[in-house]
Design a protein around this motif. Sequence first.
Motif, PDB file in Angstrom:
ATOM      1  N   MET A  31       0.846  -1.201   0.000  1.00 50.60           N
ATOM      2  CA  MET A  31       0.000   0.000   0.000  1.00 50.60           C
ATOM      3  C   MET A  31       0.879   1.248   0.000  1.00 50.60           C
ATOM      4  O   MET A  31       1.787   1.376   0.824  1.00 50.60           O
ATOM      5  CB  MET A  31      -0.912  -0.005   1.223  1.00 50.60           C
ATOM      6  CG  MET A  31      -1.722   1.262   1.437  1.00 50.60           C
ATOM      7  SD  MET A  31      -2.924   1.610   0.149  1.00 50.60           S
ATOM      8  CE  MET A  31      -4.192   0.384   0.518  1.00 50.60           C
ATOM      9  N   ARG A  32       0.611   2.151  -0.937  1.00 45.99           N
ATOM     10  CA  ARG A  32       1.325   3.429  -1.039  1.00 45.99           C
ATOM     11  C   ARG A  32       0.304   4.548  -0.833  1.00 45.99           C
ATOM     12  O   ARG A  32      -0.672   4.643  -1.575  1.00 45.99           O
ATOM     13  CB  ARG A  32       2.017   3.571  -2.389  1.00 45.99           C
ATOM     14  CG  ARG A  32       3.123   2.559  -2.604  1.00 45.99           C
ATOM     15  CD  ARG A  32       3.668   2.627  -4.027  1.00 45.99           C
ATOM     16  NE  ARG A  32       4.260   3.922  -4.354  1.00 45.99           N
ATOM     17  CZ  ARG A  32       5.488   4.298  -4.022  1.00 45.99           C
ATOM     18  NH1 ARG A  32       6.266   3.468  -3.319  1.00 45.99           N
ATOM     19  NH2 ARG A  32       5.967   5.485  -4.368  1.00 45.99           N
ATOM     20  N   VAL A  33       0.558   5.389   0.171  1.00 46.98           N
ATOM     21  CA  VAL A  33      -0.417   6.400   0.574  1.00 46.98           C
ATOM     22  C   VAL A  33       0.223   7.783   0.545  1.00 46.98           C
ATOM     23  O   VAL A  33       1.361   7.966   0.999  1.00 46.98           O
ATOM     24  CB  VAL A  33      -0.951   6.119   1.996  1.00 46.98           C
ATOM     25  CG1 VAL A  33      -1.943   7.192   2.427  1.00 46.98           C
ATOM     26  CG2 VAL A  33      -1.579   4.733   2.072  1.00 46.98           C
ATOM     27  N   VAL A  34      -0.528   8.751   0.025  1.00 46.39           N
ATOM     28  CA  VAL A  34      -0.160  10.164   0.124  1.00 46.39           C
ATOM     29  C   VAL A  34      -1.217  10.848   0.985  1.00 46.39           C
ATOM     30  O   VAL A  34      -2.417  10.681   0.751  1.00 46.39           O
ATOM     31  CB  VAL A  34      -0.092  10.834  -1.257  1.00 46.39           C
ATOM     32  CG1 VAL A  34       0.079  12.352  -1.108  1.00 46.39           C
ATOM     33  CG2 VAL A  34       1.061  10.266  -2.074  1.00 46.39           C
ATOM     34  N   SER A  35      -0.784  11.613   1.964  1.00 38.08           N
ATOM     35  CA  SER A  35      -1.710  12.330   2.842  1.00 38.08           C
ATOM     36  C   SER A  35      -1.622  13.822   2.588  1.00 38.08           C
ATOM     37  O   SER A  35      -0.532  14.402   2.552  1.00 38.08           O
ATOM     38  CB  SER A  35      -1.398  12.046   4.312  1.00 38.08           C
ATOM     39  OG  SER A  35      -2.187  12.881   5.144  1.00 38.08           O
ATOM     40  N   LEU A  36      -2.792  14.434   2.436  1.00 39.33           N
ATOM     41  CA  LEU A  36      -2.882  15.884   2.255  1.00 39.33           C
ATOM     42  C   LEU A  36      -3.431  16.567   3.501  1.00 39.33           C
ATOM     43  O   LEU A  36      -3.843  17.720   3.443  1.00 39.33           O
ATOM     44  CB  LEU A  36      -3.775  16.199   1.050  1.00 39.33           C
ATOM     45  CG  LEU A  36      -3.321  15.613  -0.293  1.00 39.33           C
ATOM     46  CD1 LEU A  36      -4.286  16.034  -1.401  1.00 39.33           C
ATOM     47  CD2 LEU A  36      -1.903  16.025  -0.638  1.00 39.33           C
ATOM     48  N   VAL A  37      -3.432  15.862   4.628  1.00 43.11           N
ATOM     49  CA  VAL A  37      -3.975  16.385   5.890  1.00 43.11           C
ATOM     50  C   VAL A  37      -2.971  16.091   7.003  1.00 43.11           C
ATOM     51  O   VAL A  37      -2.694  14.921   7.286  1.00 43.11           O
ATOM     52  CB  VAL A  37      -5.332  15.737   6.227  1.00 43.11           C
ATOM     53  CG1 VAL A  37      -5.927  16.372   7.467  1.00 43.11           C
ATOM     54  CG2 VAL A  37      -6.291  15.830   5.053  1.00 43.11           C
ATOM     55  N   PRO A  38      -2.411  17.114   7.653  1.00 36.35           N
ATOM     56  CA  PRO A  38      -1.385  16.871   8.662  1.00 36.35           C
ATOM     57  C   PRO A  38      -1.778  15.883   9.749  1.00 36.35           C
ATOM     58  O   PRO A  38      -0.972  15.022  10.122  1.00 36.35           O
ATOM     59  CB  PRO A  38      -1.128  18.274   9.232  1.00 36.35           C
ATOM     60  CG  PRO A  38      -1.382  19.172   8.058  1.00 36.35           C
ATOM     61  CD  PRO A  38      -2.561  18.552   7.362  1.00 36.35           C
ATOM     62  N   SER A  39      -2.982  15.990  10.299  1.00 35.55           N
ATOM     63  CA  SER A  39      -3.360  15.079  11.379  1.00 35.55           C
ATOM     64  C   SER A  39      -3.488  13.645  10.878  1.00 35.55           C
ATOM     65  O   SER A  39      -3.132  12.692  11.585  1.00 35.55           O
ATOM     66  CB  SER A  39      -4.664  15.535  12.031  1.00 35.55           C
ATOM     67  OG  SER A  39      -5.693  15.651  11.077  1.00 35.55           O
ATOM     68  N   LEU A  40      -3.979  13.462   9.646  1.00 34.19           N
ATOM     69  CA  LEU A  40      -4.087  12.120   9.093  1.00 34.19           C
ATOM     70  C   LEU A  40      -2.714  11.573   8.730  1.00 34.19           C
ATOM     71  O   LEU A  40      -2.480  10.359   8.804  1.00 34.19           O
ATOM     72  CB  LEU A  40      -5.001  12.121   7.875  1.00 34.19           C
ATOM     73  CG  LEU A  40      -6.466  12.495   8.149  1.00 34.19           C
ATOM     74  CD1 LEU A  40      -7.276  12.490   6.859  1.00 34.19           C
ATOM     75  CD2 LEU A  40      -7.080  11.537   9.165  1.00 34.19           C
ATOM     76  N   THR A  41      -1.804  12.447   8.348  1.00 30.82           N
ATOM     77  CA  THR A  41      -0.423  12.022   8.105  1.00 30.82           C
ATOM     78  C   THR A  41       0.155  11.370   9.351  1.00 30.82           C
ATOM     79  O   THR A  41       0.742  10.288   9.292  1.00 30.82           O
ATOM     80  CB  THR A  41       0.442  13.230   7.698  1.00 30.82           C
ATOM     81  OG1 THR A  41      -0.018  13.744   6.446  1.00 30.82           O
ATOM     82  CG2 THR A  41       1.905  12.849   7.577  1.00 30.82           C
ATOM     83  N   GLU A  42      -0.027  12.026  10.484  1.00 29.23           N
ATOM     84  CA  GLU A  42       0.498  11.471  11.734  1.00 29.23           C
ATOM     85  C   GLU A  42      -0.173  10.143  12.056  1.00 29.23           C
ATOM     86  O   GLU A  42       0.493   9.172  12.452  1.00 29.23           O
ATOM     87  CB  GLU A  42       0.294  12.454  12.882  1.00 29.23           C
ATOM     88  CG  GLU A  42       0.880  11.959  14.192  1.00 29.23           C
ATOM     89  CD  GLU A  42       0.742  12.958  15.326  1.00 29.23           C
ATOM     90  OE1 GLU A  42       1.469  12.803  16.323  1.00 29.23           O
ATOM     91  OE2 GLU A  42      -0.083  13.890  15.227  1.00 29.23           O
ATOM     92  N   ALA A  43      -1.490  10.069  11.880  1.00 30.55           N
ATOM     93  CA  ALA A  43      -2.220   8.842  12.193  1.00 30.55           C
ATOM     94  C   ALA A  43      -1.737   7.669  11.349  1.00 30.55           C
ATOM     95  O   ALA A  43      -1.530   6.557  11.853  1.00 30.55           O
ATOM     96  CB  ALA A  43      -3.718   9.064  11.990  1.00 30.55           C
TER      97      ALA A  43
END
Length: 239
Positions: A1-13
Amino acid sequence: MRVVSLVPSLTEAVAVSAPGALVGATDWCSHPVGLDVTRVGGTKNPKADRIVALAPDLVIANEEENRASDLDDLRTAGIEVLVTEVRDVPQAFRELARVLDACGVRARPRWLDEAERTWSSPSAPDRRTTAVVPIWRRPWMVLGRDTFAGDVLARLGVDHLYAAHEDRYPRIPLDDLLAAAPDVVVLPDEPYRFTADDGPEAFPGLPCALVSGRHLTWYGPSLTEAPRVLSEALRAARR
């Protein structure tokens, strides 16, 4: 799984719950400290070409923090986009569980259970407090209706005075904020970075609580300590 996060809080999670899954994040994704992934621009202006080049299986976003047009561009490029909506604490937990499941996390993270237990019965003061919560100046903008941060404060015994305003982030003249005479002015360090020298001077005679934006507005691992950190800052301001 390769994920890009555009939300700081979700990045941390995602970073702490699915090690190795995160391949890209915004320039504003500051946690976990030392996060080593490709940076893809801001939350409001992500670089679509950079995201496409990462070949992610999933991009995670938020309906408030990210622009629909940017997300549509990613979908047009053939990338799956998961968009969250978070307006209160219970919804935050539901959306976090949905995001982590989509990122391939099969075992529920311990931090998520701890955070839910913490918020099931947060300690609140004996007397409720009124507040105004600026999130920007020049012009002054404050928390209005239907916001996650407003719900966080309400669960800690703090009622912000513009919770019934028709706008979610209304522009309110400073004179009106002063005339509202809140018990406390809550000044977070994001999105505007209020500091001891930039914010409190505008509210002479009113207690001002400088608080961590990560604990007030983020929904992720910071939820485990947010009630304690925010409550301590509020108590200190009113001494």
